[in-house]
Design a protein around this motif. Structure first.
Motif, short mmCIF file in Angstrom:
data_model
loop_
_atom_site.label_atom_id
_atom_site.label_comp_id
_atom_site.label_asym_id
_atom_site.label_seq_id
_atom_site.Cartn_x
_atom_site.Cartn_y
_atom_site.Cartn_z
N VAL A 48 31.04 -105.63 -132.14
CA VAL A 48 31.54 -106.99 -132.35
C VAL A 48 31.48 -107.71 -131.01
O VAL A 48 32.13 -107.28 -130.05
N GLN A 49 30.71 -108.77 -130.93
CA GLN A 49 30.66 -109.54 -129.67
C GLN A 49 31.75 -110.60 -129.71
O GLN A 49 31.65 -111.60 -130.42
N ALA A 50 32.81 -110.35 -128.96
CA ALA A 50 33.95 -111.29 -128.92
C ALA A 50 34.79 -110.96 -127.69
O ALA A 50 34.75 -109.84 -127.18
N SER A 51 35.55 -111.96 -127.27
CA SER A 51 36.49 -111.73 -126.17
C SER A 51 37.80 -111.19 -126.71
O SER A 51 38.22 -111.55 -127.83
N VAL A 52 38.47 -110.36 -125.92
CA VAL A 52 39.80 -109.89 -126.32
C VAL A 52 40.78 -111.05 -126.41
O VAL A 52 41.85 -110.92 -127.02
N GLY A 95 46.62 -111.74 -119.35
CA GLY A 95 46.61 -112.65 -120.50
C GLY A 95 45.78 -112.07 -121.63
O GLY A 95 46.19 -112.07 -122.80
N GLY A 96 44.61 -111.54 -121.30
CA GLY A 96 43.73 -110.96 -122.31
C GLY A 96 44.38 -109.78 -123.00
O GLY A 96 44.24 -109.59 -124.21
N MET A 97 45.10 -109.00 -122.23
CA MET A 97 45.75 -107.82 -122.81
C MET A 97 46.87 -108.23 -123.77
O MET A 97 47.07 -107.63 -124.83
N VAL A 98 47.61 -109.29 -123.40
CA VAL A 98 48.69 -109.77 -124.27
C VAL A 98 48.10 -110.29 -125.58
O VAL A 98 48.60 -109.99 -126.68
N ASP A 99 46.99 -111.04 -125.48
CA ASP A 99 46.32 -111.53 -126.70
C ASP A 99 45.91 -110.36 -127.58
O ASP A 99 46.13 -110.36 -128.80
N LEU A 100 45.30 -109.37 -126.95
CA LEU A 100 44.79 -108.21 -127.69
C LEU A 100 45.94 -107.45 -128.36
O LEU A 100 45.85 -107.06 -129.53
N LEU A 101 47.02 -107.24 -127.60
CA LEU A 101 48.14 -106.47 -128.16
C LEU A 101 48.85 -107.24 -129.27
O LEU A 101 49.38 -106.65 -130.21
#
Ligand code: NAD
Length: 320
Positions: A48-52, A95-101
């Motif tokens: 899947v090509q997407a940002s976290v 920030g990316g990790m918070v979005d992902l979680l």
């Protein structure tokens, strides 16, 4: 039981995908290809090509592939760049990790493994670093890794069904196959290869440290061994809880001069080095105590420095 590997098209992720396949753990890769390569992901692995940071895309991918575990590798990783552009690193890595979680919590994913780093220790007060050694990152990059661990700790305190572990990698080198070699030139081994390819002498940052040959001591770990540690950790996390943080290294201190000497042996190029002043903030000597991961997972590193340098050199020659 499918694991989503964010950053699975990158250097380390590409090896972990293969280690998961070897033990029949189903995987799906989510990567925005900002640094990774589509060809690093085997054709039979869903991609899947997407940002976290794209919560909708992450949620949809988790749902579509029945994801139950999350291995979060996707990050920016250049220490020097993190000093120059701290907000980029806090945004992408934390920030990316918070979005992902958040997306993972929405989809009921209850297993998380996180790519942390020995950079959380900064300049450790001891050479043999255990997980109890005080942390003190020296760069925004190291700071984002330490905060990533804390985010998971907080989340697990609020939701006891969450099982998580963070693996603190020491200096990663080598390749499992030439095409999977490290494409970034941030570490000692690729930096040395680049100098040789450009017919320059590699630089040695300080030869007056209080070590056996005057150069800094680090712990180098083969990326194939590192990948095996992740596969073992994921399998165990599916079965029950693990410890919070683990050092992943060989437990052997190697000097920069010893690495350069191995490069001479492997390449057959009898180069000289240019000794230049120490880099600010480079600790003299430290290496991992890997006994906790050995006790809990039965994992130990098997591949030595020469195997790392040889496979990295084959990768370098294939890619350049
Ligand atoms: N290489 C090392 O020596 C080392 C040491 C300690 C820790 N780590 C950590 O291991 C992880 C993997 O490192 P690597 O060496 O494989 O790096 P890499 O740059 O090769 O891989 C990172 C991958 O993440 C992807 N990515 C980056 N931002 C993303 C985003 N917002 N959304 C989706 N994908 C994104 C990139 O395209 C790339 O494929 C990183 O978290 C890094 O900090 C690496």
């Amino acid at each position: 039981m499918t694991w989503m590997l964010t950053g699975g098209a990158g250097y380390i992720g590409a090896h972990i995908v293969r280690a998961f396949q070897e033990i029949d753990l189903p995987v799906v890769v989510l990567d925005d290809l900002s640094a990774g390569v589509r060809g690093n992901v085997p054709a039979d692995v869903p991609f899947v090509q997407a940002s976290v940071q794209d919560r909708d895309a992450v949620r949809a991918a988790m749902r579509e592939h029945g994801v139950t575990g999350l291995l979060h590798l996707a990050a920016k990783k250049a220490v020097g760049e993190s000093v120059e552009r701290p907000l980029l690193y806090w945004d992408e890595n934390v920030g990316g990790m918070v979005d992902l979680l958040q997306a993972a919590a929405d989809e009921g994913v209850e297993r998380v493994l996180f790519s942390s780093s020995a950079a959380v220790y900064g300049n450790p007060p001891v050479e043999l670093v255990t997980e109890e050694t005080p942390t003190g990152p020296l760069s925004p990059y190291g700071g984002t890794k330490l905060v990533g661990e804390q985010v998971l700790r907080d989340l697990a305190a609020a939701d006891p069904s969450l099982r998580w572990s963070a693996l603190r990698y020491f200096n990663v080198a080598g390749a499992g196959a030439p095409a999977l070699g490290d494409r970034s030139i941030a570490n000692l081994v690729p930096m040395t290869f680049r100098a040789l390819s450009e017919s320059r002498n590699p630089q040695l940052f300080g030869d007056d440290y209080d070590t056996r040959d005057g150069s800094c001591v680090r712990d180098y770990i083969h990326v194939v061994d590192l990948a095996a540690a992740h596969a073992a950790a994921a399998k165990r996390l599916d079965e029950g809880p693990l410890g919070e943080v683990y050092n992943v290294g060989r437990g052997e201190g190697v000097t920069v001069t010893e690495v350069l000497s191995t490069v001479r042996t492997v390449t057959g190029i009898n180069f000289e080095v240019d000794v230049v002043p120490r880099r600010a903030g480079d600790p003299t000597a430290y290496y991992a105590d890997p006994s906790k991961i050995a006790d809990h997972l039965g994992w130990t590193a098997r591949l030595d420095l020469e195997a790392m340098v040889r496979s990295a050199w084959e990768g370098w020659q294939t890619q350049h």
